[in-house]
Scaffold this active site. Structure first.
Site, PDB file in Angstrom:
ATOM      1  N   TYR A  38      32.139  21.779  38.926  1.00 42.75           N
ATOM      2  CA  TYR A  38      31.959  20.681  37.970  1.00 42.75           C
ATOM      3  C   TYR A  38      30.846  21.053  37.000  1.00 42.75           C
ATOM      4  O   TYR A  38      29.766  21.479  37.419  1.00 42.75           O
ATOM      5  CB  TYR A  38      31.578  19.419  38.751  1.00 42.75           C
ATOM      6  CG  TYR A  38      31.273  18.216  37.906  1.00 42.75           C
ATOM      7  CD1 TYR A  38      32.264  17.593  37.155  1.00 42.75           C
ATOM      8  CD2 TYR A  38      29.985  17.681  37.864  1.00 42.75           C
ATOM      9  CE1 TYR A  38      31.983  16.475  36.384  1.00 42.75           C
ATOM     10  CE2 TYR A  38      29.701  16.559  37.092  1.00 42.75           C
ATOM     11  CZ  TYR A  38      30.702  15.965  36.362  1.00 42.75           C
ATOM     12  OH  TYR A  38      30.424  14.860  35.598  1.00 42.75           O
ATOM     13  N   ASP A  56      25.704  27.970  35.255  1.00 42.16           N
ATOM     14  CA  ASP A  56      25.390  26.547  35.313  1.00 42.16           C
ATOM     15  C   ASP A  56      24.425  26.363  36.479  1.00 42.16           C
ATOM     16  O   ASP A  56      24.823  26.342  37.644  1.00 42.16           O
ATOM     17  CB  ASP A  56      26.681  25.742  35.516  1.00 42.16           C
ATOM     18  CG  ASP A  56      26.408  24.249  35.592  1.00 42.16           C
ATOM     19  OD1 ASP A  56      25.249  23.877  35.842  1.00 42.16           O
ATOM     20  OD2 ASP A  56      27.357  23.470  35.414  1.00 42.16           O
ATOM     21  N   LYS A  64      18.723  18.313  36.086  1.00 47.27           N
ATOM     22  CA  LYS A  64      18.389  17.712  37.390  1.00 47.27           C
ATOM     23  C   LYS A  64      16.956  17.962  37.873  1.00 47.27           C
ATOM     24  O   LYS A  64      16.049  17.278  37.454  1.00 47.27           O
ATOM     25  CB  LYS A  64      19.411  18.170  38.433  1.00 47.27           C
ATOM     26  CG  LYS A  64      20.846  17.727  38.020  1.00 47.27           C
ATOM     27  CD  LYS A  64      21.722  17.404  39.174  1.00 47.27           C
ATOM     28  CE  LYS A  64      23.143  17.120  38.718  1.00 47.27           C
ATOM     29  NZ  LYS A  64      23.830  16.094  39.394  1.00 47.27           N
TER      30      LYS A  64
HETATM   31  N1  PMP Z   1      26.778  21.029  36.174  1.00 50.55           N
HETATM   32  C1  PMP Z   1      26.675  20.890  37.505  1.00 50.55           C
HETATM   33  C2  PMP Z   1      26.767  22.107  38.376  1.00 50.55           C
HETATM   34  C3  PMP Z   1      26.506  19.621  38.057  1.00 50.55           C
HETATM   35  O1  PMP Z   1      26.415  19.489  39.377  1.00 50.55           O
HETATM   36  C4  PMP Z   1      26.424  18.502  37.196  1.00 50.55           C
HETATM   37  C5  PMP Z   1      26.248  17.095  37.744  1.00 50.55           C
HETATM   38  N2  PMP Z   1      26.483  16.883  39.055  1.00 50.55           N
HETATM   39  C6  PMP Z   1      26.538  18.701  35.823  1.00 50.55           C
HETATM   40  C7  PMP Z   1      26.698  19.976  35.340  1.00 50.55           C
HETATM   41  C8  PMP Z   1      26.443  17.545  34.869  1.00 50.55           C
HETATM   42  O2  PMP Z   1      25.141  17.065  34.853  1.00 50.55           O
HETATM   43  P1  PMP Z   1      24.821  15.566  34.391  1.00 50.55           P
HETATM   44  O3  PMP Z   1      25.354  14.654  35.442  1.00 50.55           O
HETATM   45  O4  PMP Z   1      23.332  15.536  34.270  1.00 50.55           O
HETATM   46  O5  PMP Z   1      25.504  15.359  33.087  1.00 50.55           O
END
Ligand code: PMP
Length: 432
Positions: free
Chosen positions: A142, A242, A270
């Site tokens: 994701y 990511d 995060k």
């Molecule tokens: N990339 C990864 C690997 C994630 O786990 C997440 C959110 N769980 C995102 C992108 C998106 O981040 P956000 O919820 O802050 O938009």
């Protein structure tokens, strides 16, 4: 489940009347709780039930809830020089310097407000840098909810996928955006080679979580990240890590500092802000310098709240604490928890494996650690759900999707961990 006529139930009913699905982030609606108090490693619902929190807002809370040091820095920033829209912000310079110092891929950094934002900008940058459109990503990973990457990663347990791996995650996504994404299975060496052979000249970017947490904790097999690096370089494809979940948690420089493979671009978010909305992209000067002035050849980054002073203050303080032996402590706590859980599994004689890295952990009900999303989906998802429900009843808060990752924070105590292991023993005995 919240008891009938409880405060949680009343608040949830009110929420459903005025908020679609009852919460402003889809997965949150799967809980039957409203959390009204948080402190350290614990949260309390509206009915005063206390939980040990292993959801931790899905990753941002790395020090602990309501950390006084972060909150004080935020309050100071808010009280002395708050949001303005003039040039770089003072804290922005400081936090960018700090990230460039620790993250191998970071010659330059730009800040935004969410991981979704960060991966979106990474796509724009990769396309501007290469003049190509197609993206490569991995099944189940994701990268946020925008049209360009919300493909092949619907992670609701039990929802089958009828098409190929590159199914859009929901209705409403642009079909052409989806058609521009190639999705292959994680750790599939031959699949990667074949994808580059067939589409290498079309790929703008290869997106990977260097250690997968979207569906729990699935490590890259030895040589896999190196293969992504090698093929991306060979085909002039921008390799994007990511690190929204791995960044600053597994290592102050991100997982790239652990594995020794340096991407061209990194999306992060995060944990850097311990709960305040700060995220960003980092990368080589050559690529990052394509950002910031929209033109026919350049991408740009715009955002009213980008690098907001309070968010920068949160980032600077959180990074400082993590650098100061914070990460080592996270590893020790994570090792203690995983070892105890695995022992509980062995004692119960149930077929399950506990996996993870640093402060992150997962449990799968199958005979060996899964190496990709297909194997995760093939594990016993009913037992995983029973585990999650049992742990919830025992006061252990986990993500709403039983196959995703859990994590601990610096405020998680050895006592919390021992209580969790004891609860796990009982839950496993009950669901066996
Ligand atoms: N990339 C990864 C690997 C994630 O786990 C997440 C959110 N769980 C995102 C992108 C998106 O981040 P956000 O919820 O802050 O938009």
């Amino acid at each position: 489940m919240a008891p009938k006529n409880s405060d949680s139930e009343t608040m949830l009913a009110r929420a459903r009347k005025v908020i679609p699905n009852g919460a402003s982030s889809g997965g949150r609606a799967l809980f039957s709780d409203v959390i009204v108090r948080t402190k350290g490693a614990h949260v309390w619902n509206a009915d005063d039930k206390k939980f040990i929190d292993y959801l931790l807002a899905y990753g941002p809370i790395v020090l602990g809830h309501c950390d006084p040091r972060v909150n004080e820095a935020v309050a100071h920033a808010s009280a002395s020089c708050d949001l303005n829209w003039v040039g770089p912000q003072k804290g922005e310079i400081q936090l960018a310097e700090a990230v460039c110092e620790v993250m191998p891929s970071a010659d330059k950094v730009a800040f935004c407000t969410s991981g979704t934002d960060a991966t979106l900008h990474a796509v724009h940058l990769a396309r501007a840098a290469t003049g190509r459109r197609r993206l490569l990503k991995f099944h189940g990973s994701y990268h946020g909810w925008h049209d360009l990457l919300a493909v092949g990663s619907r992670f609701t347990v039990g929802k089958g996928r009828k098409g190929g791996l590159a199914e859009p995650n929901s209705a409403g996504l642009h079909p052409e955006a989806v058609a521009d994404v190639t999705v292959i299975e994680w750790n599939d060496f031959d699949g990667v080679r074949e994808a580059f052979q067939n589409h290498g000249k079309e790929f703008a970017a290869c997106f990977a979580e260097p250690y997968v947490h979207s569906y729990g904790c699935v490590a890259p097999e030895p040589g896999f990240l190196e293969l992504l690096r090698e093929l991306s370089s060979q085909h002039n494809v921008v390799l994007v890590f990511d690190e929204v979940k791995t960044g600053f948690r597994h290592h102050i420089g991100g997982y790239q500092a652990v594995c020794g493979v340096t991407p061209d671009l990194t999306a992060f978010g995060k944990a850097i802000g311990n709960g305040y909305s700060v995220a960003g992209i980092a990368g080589t000067t050559a690529i990052m310098d394509l950002l910031g002035s929209a033109s026919e050849t350049n991408a740009t980054i715009e955002g009213t709240y980008n690098a907001a002073p309070y968010a920068m203050a949160a980032g600077i303080t959180t990074l400082g604490i993590l650098r100061d032996n914070g990460i080592e402590r996270l590893y020790d706590l994570g090792d203690r928890l995983r070892a105890g859980l695995q022992q509980a599994v062995d004692t119960a004689g149930i077929q399950a494996c506990v996996t993870g890295y640093g402060s992150e952990w997962a449990i799968y009900f199958c005979d060996r650690a899964p190496r990709n999303y297909r194997e995760v989906l093939a594990s016993n998802t009913e037992l995983a759900e029973s585990w999650r429900r049992g742990m919830y009843e025992a006061g252990i808060l986990e993500p709403p999707f039983a196959l995703t990752d859990r994590r601990l924070c610096l405020a998680t105590s050895e006592d919390d961990i021992d209580q969790t292991i004891e609860a796990a023993g009982q839950v496993l005995a009950n669901i066996r």
